[in-house]
Design an enzyme around this catalytic site. Structure first.
Site, mmCIF file in Angstrom:
data_model
loop_
_atom_site.group_PDB
_atom_site.id
_atom_site.type_symbol
_atom_site.label_atom_id
_atom_site.label_comp_id
_atom_site.label_asym_id
_atom_site.label_seq_id
_atom_site.Cartn_x
_atom_site.Cartn_y
_atom_site.Cartn_z
ATOM 1 N N CYS A 1 -1.613 -2.403 -16.535
ATOM 2 C CA CYS A 1 -1.749 -1.285 -15.594
ATOM 3 C C CYS A 1 -1.185 -1.593 -14.210
ATOM 4 O O CYS A 1 -1.381 -0.815 -13.287
ATOM 5 C CB CYS A 1 -3.185 -0.823 -15.497
ATOM 6 S SG CYS A 1 -4.280 -2.059 -14.784
ATOM 7 N N HIS B 1 0.828 -1.208 0.000
ATOM 8 C CA HIS B 1 0.000 0.000 0.000
ATOM 9 C C HIS B 1 0.862 1.257 0.000
ATOM 10 O O HIS B 1 0.697 2.153 -0.839
ATOM 11 C CB HIS B 1 -0.904 -0.041 1.240
ATOM 12 C CG HIS B 1 -1.794 1.142 1.368
ATOM 13 N ND1 HIS B 1 -1.470 2.236 2.138
ATOM 14 C CD2 HIS B 1 -2.983 1.430 0.805
ATOM 15 C CE1 HIS B 1 -2.430 3.125 2.052
ATOM 16 N NE2 HIS B 1 -3.370 2.666 1.246
HETATM 17 C C1 PEP Z 1 -2.891 -4.916 -10.223
HETATM 18 O O1 PEP Z 1 -3.265 -5.817 -9.477
HETATM 19 O O2 PEP Z 1 -1.907 -4.998 -10.968
HETATM 20 C C2 PEP Z 1 -3.626 -3.647 -10.255
HETATM 21 C C3 PEP Z 1 -3.328 -2.715 -11.121
HETATM 22 O O3 PEP Z 1 -4.586 -3.462 -9.319
HETATM 23 P P1 PEP Z 1 -4.275 -3.136 -7.782
HETATM 24 O O4 PEP Z 1 -2.842 -2.807 -7.662
HETATM 25 O O5 PEP Z 1 -5.169 -1.998 -7.441
HETATM 26 O O6 PEP Z 1 -4.677 -4.404 -7.119
#
Ligand code: PEP
Ligand code: MG
Length: 876
Positions: free
Chosen positions: A830, A453
């Site tokens: 992403c 986080h």
């Molecule tokens: C991922 O899991 O790569 C993602 C982009 O979502 P998050 O980091 O919010 O879980």
């Protein structure tokens, strides 16, 4: 074993073949290039690696004796010679040079006639000194001791003060020493001296310690060594004679300008040895240095240096540092090494060379390490600052910040209110800390990995951050931080976070500010014109969106909507929604959230006008939203108008053993469809509001997280379509949208063909996909990642650099199956890897349409994409 053909195997430094680095070595190749440009490089020949290998076995006299005699004669023409090593890569090392070969009792008078008696004797004793260490292999300390004895005996202030008589005696001392210690008679024949020097260099290179040393520096065991036999430029003698080093750019800024050091009556690297105080080269440099500049006494030689720098930049396409010698005022260039440069200087140099036509724009782009751009984007610790490290962790978000230690988000906010810089120090962060993170100038956590986080949020905010600093101990009760070395720091003490290196420092550090204009902006413009791959931003807030537009984002590739609910005035409404035990109660909370979401989306759409904005529907691991302490429970009970005990009981009933694998993402929508319905309505109403103002119309992209089955997508699509139809009917306007699925479970990757039948785009969430492919918690991996990388289990942290073999294979399978099912499918990535250069290269090669990353990593991704495109087009 005289080989009549060897003369054909060694080459003049002026031969164009000499540029073949593997055969003739880096130094020879570079000197050859300089000679080719017409620069004053002393004449010489180069013995290629294969010939030197033969010399190591059979000896120079046997291998090249017959041939080299004539050549040396022509080369030296009565002058002295040097033997210098030339390894294929300079940093693999090589034996030290032996200078002034050819001086014997017999040749001494001729040399003395040229340079004076004292200088000739000084050259002679230098030859003997390096012969004793480099050829006879005697201990350098013993060799030095003889020199010191002679200095003492002569009553001189130092070796520089020895007169001709003392130097002559020293020559004799060394000859005796050689005889006594190594049973060697110093050769009275120049050719024999040369052979001995060649033998020593070749055999030394073939020996076990040199082999060990170079393999430690990354050279292959059997790496070859070339040797240069070169006419000496003496540096000692009449007129302006000496040796120096010339720089043509300022190392930190890359600003052009001559600077350096010069020592009169000196050879080789004497000017850097601190024997005497050297002179600066130019008057401009003299500020702070004593004595005249070389420019005052030898303006012509300095002008020749300046001219040489310009010719080299144009002719060789880079800026070099030159080792030079003046012999009676004449400039001789002995070596050229690429100028040292800071990452910022590297960009300026590359751009200026391209603008001057010395290199192409493609070459300029390829020269810059994409990650080094982080040095432009954030304040950095001034390289001159004395660092006082107190702990280390993962370099989670680059840049440097100093401030007072605070141990709570609350304290960070209080500091911000008083305009005091604060470093938020936590064991790890949770969504509750978001506002504190916004208020802090830097972040340090004891636990956590590259996608924890703290790391993800800090990168999004452009906040310097170190996570997983396991050698630091926090005692929150006592309000202390214990450093790795035992020092204790308290709340309020100043520390510095260097998020580029992962180093925590005591005190406040001097920093240099970001630099986004000038050369950086030009380079980014060239990168944009070169790349195919789009680079979008992971942006959850208007501030993120604005930053990303500043970095020329191609849109928002990931808006994590759960991030919009952590503000103090929202989190309780969100909790109310999550803890609601009836559909009606949940709907009441959702009705409160709807206008908040709508205004968030309106703002994002407005800022990103004309560009795609991908809204990811809620993906909260529930534990991130549950109230944690009594006070929070009480607030929530008031809001929901239920007893605290009921709040506690409901919160407990929602506790999960594995929240990251629990009620997250699309699972939330399958069980509580009204949540996504609210979000879809907020999106569509925001679209209507923005489109009503005119300008480029918004077509939203709606993305579903944590999918593992096609049926999940069908269900959610059904709900969104229904909302779109409803809102459309209410306003009498059609509401098109594009549907996307996040591929972040291995099953989604394998079943991408199904998903692509319903979705228009797939976006790889490589954070979760890495977590699930390895079965490795993204929040806990920081604890052991260093050990795993140090012991070679992982080449790199897979949350940082995409695991091409495993996760990468899943991406390729998914891409192929997805495309087969849907020819118009758009593919993006992403996860945090969207800002990692190697991962970006992979996405280019796999033909993805875009990557999306934190705004402050976009330039890195953009440059990496440009480089990947150049390499793919064969222009690299
Ligand atoms: C991922 O899991 O790569 C993602 C982009 O979502 P998050 O980091 O919010 O879980
Ligand atoms: Mg995810």
């Amino acid at each position: 074993m005289i080989e009549p053909g060897t003369a054909a195997r060694y080459k003049s430094l002026r031969d164009p073949d000499i540029r073949a680095v593997e055969r003739f070595g880096e130094r020879a190749a570079r000197l050859g290039a300089l000679a080719g440009l017409g620069l004053p490089v002393p004449r010489g020949i180069v013995l290629p690696t294969d010939l030197v290998a033969e010399i190591a076995v059979a000896g120079a006299a046997a291998v090249v004796g017959h041939d080299i005699g004539a050549l040396v004669h022509a080369l030296a023409d009565g002058a002295l010679l040097a033997v210098r090593s030339s390894a294929p890569r300079r940093d693999w090392g090589g034996p030290p040079a032996i200078l002034n070969i050819g001086l014997t009792d017999a040749t001494l008078p001729a040399v003395a006639a040229l340079v004076g008696e004292r200088a000739a004797l000084d050259l002679y004793r230098r030859l003997l000194q390096s012969y004793a260490t480099g050829v006879a292999g005697l201990d350098p300390e013993d060799v030095e001791a003889i020199l010191l004895d002679r200095v003492k005996l002569a009553g001189a202030a130092g070796e520089e003060a020895l007169d001709a008589g003392a130097l002559a005696a020293l020559v004799q001392d060394y000859k005796t020493f050689l005889q006594d210690e190594a049973a060697l008679a110093f050769p009275a024949d120049p050719a024999e001296q040369l052979f001995a020097a060649l033998d020593a260099a070749a055999r030394g290179w073939a020996g076990p310690s040199a082999r060990l040393l170079r393999t430690a520096r990354g050279a292959p065991e059997d790496a070859g060594l070339a040797l240069i036999v070169q006419r000496m430029a003496l540096g000692l003698g009449p007129g302006m004679s000496g040796a120096g080093i010339a720089h043509f750019v300022e190392e930190r800024s890359g600003a052009p300008g001559l600077s350096g050091r010069y020592l009169a009556q000196a050879q080789g690297q004497d000017a850097l040895m601190g024997l005497r105080t050297p002179q600066v080269l130019t008057r401009a440099e003299r500020a702070g240095a004593s004595g005249p500049a070389l420019e005052d006494a030898a303006p012509v030689a300095v002008a020749a240096l300046v001219a040489a720098g310009a010719v080299i930049a144009r002719g060789m396409g880079d800026i070099y540092t030159l080792e030079f010698t003046l012999q009676d005022g004449m400039l001789h260039i002995l070596d050229a090494t690429p100028a040292r440069r800071s990452p910022r200087a590297a960009v300026r140099i590359a751009v200026e060379l391209a603008e001057a036509g010395a290199i192409t724009r493609a070459q300029a782009l390829l020269r810059i390490e994409p990650r080094s751009l982080a040095e432009h984007l954030h304040p950095q610790i001034d390289p001159g600052h004395r660092r006082d490290p107190i702990g280390r962790g993962l370099a989670a978000s680059p840049g440097a910040a100093s401030g007072r230690i605070v141990f709570s988000a609350q304290a960070a906010m209080q500091c911000a209110a008083q305009e005091i810089s604060a470093i938020l120090v936590r064991v790890e962060t949770s969504p509750e800390d978001i506002r504190g993170m916004h208020s802090a100038t830097g972040l340090l956590t004891v636990r956590g990995g590259m996608t924890s986080h703290a790391a993800v949020i800090a990168r999004g905010l452009g906040l310097p951050c170190i996570v997983g600093a396991g050698d630091i101990r926090l005692d929150l009760k006592a309000g202390t931080l214990k450093a790795a070395d035992g020092r204790i720091f308290r709340e309020g003490d100043e520390i510095t976070v260097d998020g580029s290196r992962g180093e925590v420092l005591a005190g406040t550090a001097r920093t240099v500010p970001p630099e986004l204009s000038g050369a950086f902006a030009k380079l980014m413009g060239w990168a944009d014109a070169t790349r195919r791959l789009q680079v979008r931003a992971n942006a959850d807030t208007p501030a993120d969106a604005r930053v990303s537009r500043g970095f020329n984002a191609a849109g928002i590739g990931l808006c994590r909507t759960e991030q919009m609910f952590f503000d103090a005035d929202r989190i309780n409404v969100m909790r109310e929604m999550i803890l609601a035990d009836t559909r009606e109660a949940r709907q009441r909370a959702l009705d409160k959230l709807l206008p908040m979401q709508r205004s968030d989306f309106e703002e994002l759409f407005e800022i990103m006008r004309g560009l795609p904005v991908t809204i990811r529907l809620l993906d909260p691991p529930l534990h991130e939203f549950l109230p944690v302490n009594r006070e929070e429970m009480r607030d929530l009970a008031d809001l929901m108008d239920i007893p605290v005990s009921q709040v506690i009981q409901r919160a407990e009933s929602l506790q999960e053993f594995n929240p990251m694998l629990g009620m997250r993402g699309v699972r939330l929508a399958v069980t509580m469809p009204e949540i996504y319905a609210m979000q879809a309505r907020a999106i569509f109403e925001a679209v209507l509001a923005v489109n009503a103002r005119g300008g480029a119309p918004v077509t939203p992209e709606i993305m579903i997280p944590l999918v593992s089955a096609h049926r999940e997508v069908e269900l959610v699509k059904g709900h969104i379509d229904a909302v779109a139809a409803e809102v459309s009917a209410e306003h009498g306007v059609p509401l098109p949208y594009r549907l996307g699925v996040m591929v972040e479970t291995p099953r989604a990757a394998l079943r991408a063909g199904d998903l692509a039948r319903t979705a228009q785009f797939l976006s790889f969430g490589t954070n979760d996909l890495t977590q699930m492919t390895y079965g490795l918690s993204r929040d806990d991996a920081g604890r052991f990642m260093r050990d795993y990388v140090n012991q070679g289990v992982f080449p790199e942290d897979p949350f940082h650099a995409l695991d091409l073999e495993g996760v990468g294979e899943l991406l390729l399978i998914a891409a192929q199956r997805g495309r087969e099912a849907n020819g118009d499918l758009v593919l993006g990535l992403c996860g945090e890897h969207g800002g990692d250069p190697a991962s970006v290269r992979f996405c280019e090669l796999a033909g993805f349409d875009y990557v999306s990353c934190s705004p402050f990593r976009m330039p890195i991704a953009q440059l990496a994409a440009a480089q990947a495109a150049l390499l793919a087009r064969g222009e690299g």
